[in-house]
Each structure stands twice: as C-alpha cells, then as structure tokens.
Design a protein around this motif. Structure first.
Motif, PDB file in Angstrom:
ATOM      1  N   SER A  99     -59.502 130.754  49.387  1.00 11.28           N
ATOM      2  CA  SER A  99     -60.272 129.568  48.747  1.00 11.28           C
ATOM      3  C   SER A  99     -59.177 128.556  48.206  1.00 11.28           C
ATOM      4  O   SER A  99     -59.368 128.059  46.935  1.00 11.28           O
ATOM      5  N   ILE A 100     -58.326 128.041  48.997  1.00 15.53           N
ATOM      6  CA  ILE A 100     -57.432 127.094  48.636  1.00 15.53           C
ATOM      7  C   ILE A 100     -57.170 125.998  49.378  1.00 15.53           C
ATOM      8  O   ILE A 100     -57.518 126.124  50.623  1.00 15.53           O
ATOM      9  N   ALA A 101     -57.052 124.952  48.884  1.00  9.85           N
ATOM     10  CA  ALA A 101     -56.976 123.492  49.681  1.00  9.85           C
ATOM     11  C   ALA A 101     -56.115 122.597  48.667  1.00  9.85           C
ATOM     12  O   ALA A 101     -56.174 122.654  47.451  1.00  9.85           O
ATOM     13  N   SER A 102     -55.371 121.822  49.519  1.00  9.32           N
ATOM     14  CA  SER A 102     -54.567 120.667  48.699  1.00  9.32           C
ATOM     15  C   SER A 102     -54.241 119.470  49.444  1.00  9.32           C
ATOM     16  O   SER A 102     -54.112 119.671  50.676  1.00  9.32           O
ATOM     17  N   ALA A 103     -54.246 118.323  48.680  1.00 15.24           N
ATOM     18  CA  ALA A 103     -53.577 117.205  49.440  1.00 15.24           C
ATOM     19  C   ALA A 103     -53.124 116.288  48.507  1.00 15.24           C
ATOM     20  O   ALA A 103     -53.026 116.499  47.274  1.00 15.24           O
ATOM     21  N   LYS A 104     -52.213 115.265  48.769  1.00 10.99           N
ATOM     22  CA  LYS A 104     -51.532 114.568  47.860  1.00 10.99           C
ATOM     23  C   LYS A 104     -52.630 113.556  46.982  1.00 10.99           C
ATOM     24  O   LYS A 104     -53.822 113.384  47.583  1.00 10.99           O
ATOM     25  N   LYS A 105     -52.293 113.354  45.788  1.00 10.31           N
ATOM     26  CA  LYS A 105     -53.333 112.671  44.899  1.00 10.31           C
ATOM     27  C   LYS A 105     -53.655 111.493  45.488  1.00 10.31           C
ATOM     28  O   LYS A 105     -54.980 111.055  45.681  1.00 10.31           O
ATOM     29  N   GLU A 106     -52.680 110.645  46.137  1.00  7.78           N
ATOM     30  CA  GLU A 106     -53.336 109.478  46.647  1.00  7.78           C
ATOM     31  C   GLU A 106     -53.802 109.568  47.650  1.00  7.78           C
ATOM     32  O   GLU A 106     -54.623 108.483  48.322  1.00  7.78           O
ATOM     33  N   ASP A 107     -53.820 110.582  48.658  1.00  7.84           N
ATOM     34  CA  ASP A 107     -54.601 110.794  49.857  1.00  7.84           C
ATOM     35  C   ASP A 107     -55.993 111.278  49.454  1.00  7.84           C
ATOM     36  O   ASP A 107     -57.171 110.818  49.996  1.00  7.84           O
ATOM     37  N   ILE A 108     -56.222 112.017  48.406  1.00  8.27           N
ATOM     38  CA  ILE A 108     -57.681 112.377  47.750  1.00  8.27           C
ATOM     39  C   ILE A 108     -58.305 111.197  47.329  1.00  8.27           C
ATOM     40  O   ILE A 108     -59.536 110.994  47.481  1.00  8.27           O
ATOM     41  N   LYS A 109     -57.478 110.409  46.476  1.00  5.56           N
ATOM     42  CA  LYS A 109     -58.196 109.113  45.990  1.00  5.56           C
ATOM     43  C   LYS A 109     -58.412 107.909  47.031  1.00  5.56           C
ATOM     44  O   LYS A 109     -59.169 107.082  46.732  1.00  5.56           O
ATOM     45  N   GLY A 110     -57.512 107.914  47.976  1.00  5.64           N
ATOM     46  CA  GLY A 110     -57.606 106.935  48.928  1.00  5.64           C
ATOM     47  C   GLY A 110     -58.456 106.942  49.824  1.00  5.64           C
ATOM     48  O   GLY A 110     -59.521 107.728  50.045  1.00  5.64           O
ATOM     49  N   LYS A 111     -58.082 106.088  51.125  1.00  8.01           N
ATOM     50  CA  LYS A 111     -59.028 106.092  52.173  1.00  8.01           C
ATOM     51  C   LYS A 111     -58.188 107.016  53.427  1.00  8.01           C
ATOM     52  O   LYS A 111     -56.867 107.087  53.521  1.00  8.01           O
ATOM     53  N   LEU A 112     -58.842 107.524  54.245  1.00  6.49           N
ATOM     54  CA  LEU A 112     -58.493 108.185  55.512  1.00  6.49           C
ATOM     55  C   LEU A 112     -57.562 107.334  56.204  1.00  6.49           C
ATOM     56  O   LEU A 112     -56.268 108.051  56.559  1.00  6.49           O
ATOM     57  N   VAL A 113     -57.794 106.080  56.527  1.00  3.82           N
ATOM     58  CA  VAL A 113     -56.961 105.169  57.129  1.00  3.82           C
ATOM     59  C   VAL A 113     -55.533 104.760  56.627  1.00  3.82           C
ATOM     60  O   VAL A 113     -54.743 104.558  57.418  1.00  3.82           O
ATOM     61  N   ASP A 114     -55.540 105.127  55.225  1.00  6.79           N
ATOM     62  CA  ASP A 114     -54.244 104.902  54.855  1.00  6.79           C
ATOM     63  C   ASP A 114     -53.288 106.178  54.575  1.00  6.79           C
ATOM     64  O   ASP A 114     -52.367 106.248  54.024  1.00  6.79           O
ATOM     65  N   CYS A 115     -53.910 107.322  54.846  1.00  8.47           N
ATOM     66  CA  CYS A 115     -53.082 108.478  54.775  1.00  8.47           C
ATOM     67  C   CYS A 115     -51.905 108.678  55.552  1.00  8.47           C
ATOM     68  O   CYS A 115     -51.797 108.383  56.779  1.00  8.47           O
ATOM     69  N   SER A 116     -50.980 109.139  54.987  1.00 13.22           N
ATOM     70  CA  SER A 116     -49.712 109.130  55.791  1.00 13.22           C
ATOM     71  C   SER A 116     -49.486 110.273  56.666  1.00 13.22           C
ATOM     72  O   SER A 116     -50.383 111.241  56.375  1.00 13.22           O
ATOM     73  N   ALA A 117     -48.396 110.496  57.372  1.00 11.36           N
ATOM     74  CA  ALA A 117     -48.544 111.427  58.348  1.00 11.36           C
ATOM     75  C   ALA A 117     -48.051 112.903  57.711  1.00 11.36           C
ATOM     76  O   ALA A 117     -48.508 113.996  57.873  1.00 11.36           O
ATOM     77  N   ASP A 118     -47.084 112.624  56.696  1.00 11.63           N
ATOM     78  CA  ASP A 118     -46.743 113.573  55.834  1.00 11.63           C
ATOM     79  C   ASP A 118     -47.766 114.258  54.971  1.00 11.63           C
ATOM     80  O   ASP A 118     -47.950 115.444  54.783  1.00 11.63           O
ATOM     81  N   GLY A 119     -48.689 113.080  54.332  1.00 17.02           N
ATOM     82  CA  GLY A 119     -49.798 113.537  53.622  1.00 17.02           C
ATOM     83  C   GLY A 119     -50.819 114.408  54.521  1.00 17.02           C
ATOM     84  O   GLY A 119     -51.281 115.515  53.777  1.00 17.02           O
ATOM     85  N   PHE A 120     -51.148 114.015  55.664  1.00 18.42           N
ATOM     86  CA  PHE A 120     -52.120 114.569  56.301  1.00 18.42           C
ATOM     87  C   PHE A 120     -51.354 116.189  56.555  1.00 18.42           C
ATOM     88  O   PHE A 120     -52.183 116.945  56.801  1.00 18.42           O
ATOM     89  N   ALA A 121     -50.229 116.145  57.177  1.00 17.84           N
ATOM     90  CA  ALA A 121     -49.466 117.320  57.238  1.00 17.84           C
ATOM     91  C   ALA A 121     -49.561 118.489  56.338  1.00 17.84           C
ATOM     92  O   ALA A 121     -50.056 119.585  56.497  1.00 17.84           O
ATOM     93  N   LEU A 122     -49.411 117.862  55.056  1.00 13.37           N
ATOM     94  CA  LEU A 122     -49.329 118.689  54.093  1.00 13.37           C
ATOM     95  C   LEU A 122     -50.917 119.468  53.877  1.00 13.37           C
ATOM     96  O   LEU A 122     -51.065 120.541  53.449  1.00 13.37           O
ATOM     97  N   ALA A 123     -51.864 118.553  53.873  1.00 11.73           N
ATOM     98  CA  ALA A 123     -53.027 119.009  53.729  1.00 11.73           C
ATOM     99  C   ALA A 123     -53.493 119.907  54.438  1.00 11.73           C
ATOM    100  O   ALA A 123     -54.229 120.690  54.342  1.00 11.73           O
ATOM    101  N   MET A 124     -53.204 119.897  55.647  1.00  6.23           N
ATOM    102  CA  MET A 124     -53.352 120.993  56.815  1.00  6.23           C
ATOM    103  C   MET A 124     -52.698 121.818  56.801  1.00  6.23           C
ATOM    104  O   MET A 124     -53.290 122.989  57.192  1.00  6.23           O
TER     105      MET A 124
END
Length: 262
Positions: A99-124
């Motif tokens: 029951s854990i999940a995480s992503a960068k704050k800017e990716d959670i607050k922002g739009k998917l189209v603006d998500c960086s490769a590093d941010g997406f990799a971290l969330a995954m």
C-alpha cells in the motif's frame, strides 16, 4: 450427556501477514492490519524512516505486530533485509499487502504531459516495480500458497481530473497484478488489486481538489456514504480466507458503488 460446545477459531488464526504502507491511523494499510489482527492473523508492519517511526510504532503495538521494521523501497538492500528477517523469524508468509505509492510533488500537482522521464520512472519504481520485487521475495515464503494485494484507484481505468501521472502508473499496477496472478497461480498464490473509493489518507490529501472528489463520491455512491479503511481491510481479509480460494487476478472496487455510476 450434554453436547460439547463447538469453539470457532478465528478464520485467519495461524496466518502471517506483511503490511507495507502504514503511515498513520488513517492509512489503508492500517485498516488491513487491524482487520487481519481481529481475525487472528499475526502481522508484520513496516515504517518508512526514523521520522515516521514514532507515528507508526503505537499502531504496530495496537495490533501486536510481531515484526516492526524500517522499509524504504527506494533504498538498496532494505527490501531484501526485511524478507530475510521474515524468513529467519517466521519461516513463512501467507499474506502480503503493498500500500505504497509516490511521485514527485510537481508531477502530482501538474499535468501528465509535463511529467519528466525521471519523474515517471520514480513513480513507476516505487508504486509498481516495488510490488513486483516484493512478490518475487514473498513467493518462496508462501509454501502453502498465499494472497498478495496492491492498492489502486479508479483513475487507473477512467480519467479522474488532477490524478495526472498516477493514472497510468496505477493502470500499470493493475496489469502487474494480473500477470503476477498468472505466473504465481500454480503455486496457489493469488494476487488482487484493490480499488478503494476516495479516503482521507495522507497520500490522497496531496492531490489537487481532493475535497471535491470526496464530496462527489458521497453524492454519487449508491450507499450514500464514503467507505473507510476497515471496509478495505475486511475485504482483503475475506479474499485471504479459503472462502475466496479460487478468486485471483481481480481488481475489486471497495467504493460504495461509485464506479458503477455514469
């Protein structure tokens, strides 16, 4: 001669469960720990780091957690150390709750189209691949079979405004559950994704306009109210019993019926 009174043992008595993701008493993971404990299961609980430990330790005590250990899945070696301890102290495992999940704050607050490769990799990595890594370590300990759970959300299947990067991430998690159910099925290990309705957890509070999601869920739910962490916990507990022995690979909604509404 008087008939002997039949004594019913708790249905999960003798079972052992690892619950990952308890942050406070509003955590879905804590609802699972309480439900398992109430039904006779021994539980192991992890905490993220030393900052989180004082908040989680009393909760571990409340459910008589036999194992209480740190776990940050982003830190090399911590996951392996946890399972080595479970192997040494318990020798087996019956239930795993991720029951854990995480992503960068800017990716959670922002739009998917603006998500960086590093941010997406971290969330995954934290939200999905950590479950796969746990499954690999847990499977050898589930000698008589077992049940694994991962927590998802309706935003994996339908667009929920402001859910952003977590939508496709949770979709990947649901797919991972199905494939793990297929691969581990011959070992009598069942895998489910659980999809709770909106809950006032610490993680959810980081989503933009989350209060609107809560209010909308109440209005749309056929049962007319929100679910709570114990609703989720007892659903998982049921799925871990022999009553659900031939259910696997499902994504089960625990949302008061919100998902059926147009």
């Amino acid at each position: 001669m008087a008939k002997e009174k039949m004594v019913r043992r708790p249905i999960l008595e003798g079972k052992k469960a690892l619950i990952v993701g308890v942050a406070n008493d509003n955590s879905i993971a804590y609802g699972c720990a309480r439900a398992f404990h109430e039904l006779g299961c021994e539980v192991a609980i992890t905490y993220l780091n030393e900052k989180a430990k004082p908040h989680v330790e009393p909760l571990a005590g409340a459910v008589d957690a036999k194992i209480f250990a740190p776990l940050d899945v982003s830190q090399p070696g911590e996951l392996e150390a946890l399972f080595e301890r479970i192997k040494n102290e318990w020798g087996e495992l019956d239930i795993l709750v991720h029951s854990i999940a995480s992503a960068k704050k800017e990716d959670i607050k922002g739009k998917l189209v603006d998500c960086s490769a590093d941010g997406f990799a971290l969330a995954m990595d934290i939200s999905v691949h950590s479950f796969i890594r746990m499954a690999k370590l847990a499977a050898p300990l589930m000698k008589k079979g077992g049940t694994m759970f991962a927590m998802t959300y309706h935003g994996a299947r339908k667009v929920v405004p402001n859910y952003a990067v977590m939508g496709p991430v949770k979709a990947a998690l649901e797919a991972a559950c199905r494939y793990l159910a297929f691969e581990l099925g011959k070992k009598k290990i069942r895998v489910h994704a659980i999809s709770p309705g909106p809950l006032k957890t610490r993680a959810a509070s980081g989503l933009k306009d989350f209060d609107l999601l809560l209010n909308e869920a109440v209005e749309r739910a056929p049962v007319g109210e929100l679910v709570d962490i114990m609703d989720v916990g007892f659903t998982c507990a049921y799925l871990a019993t022999p009553y659900a022995r031939r259910m696997t690979g499902e994504t089960l909604y625990v949302d008061g019926g919100v998902n059926i509404m147009a």
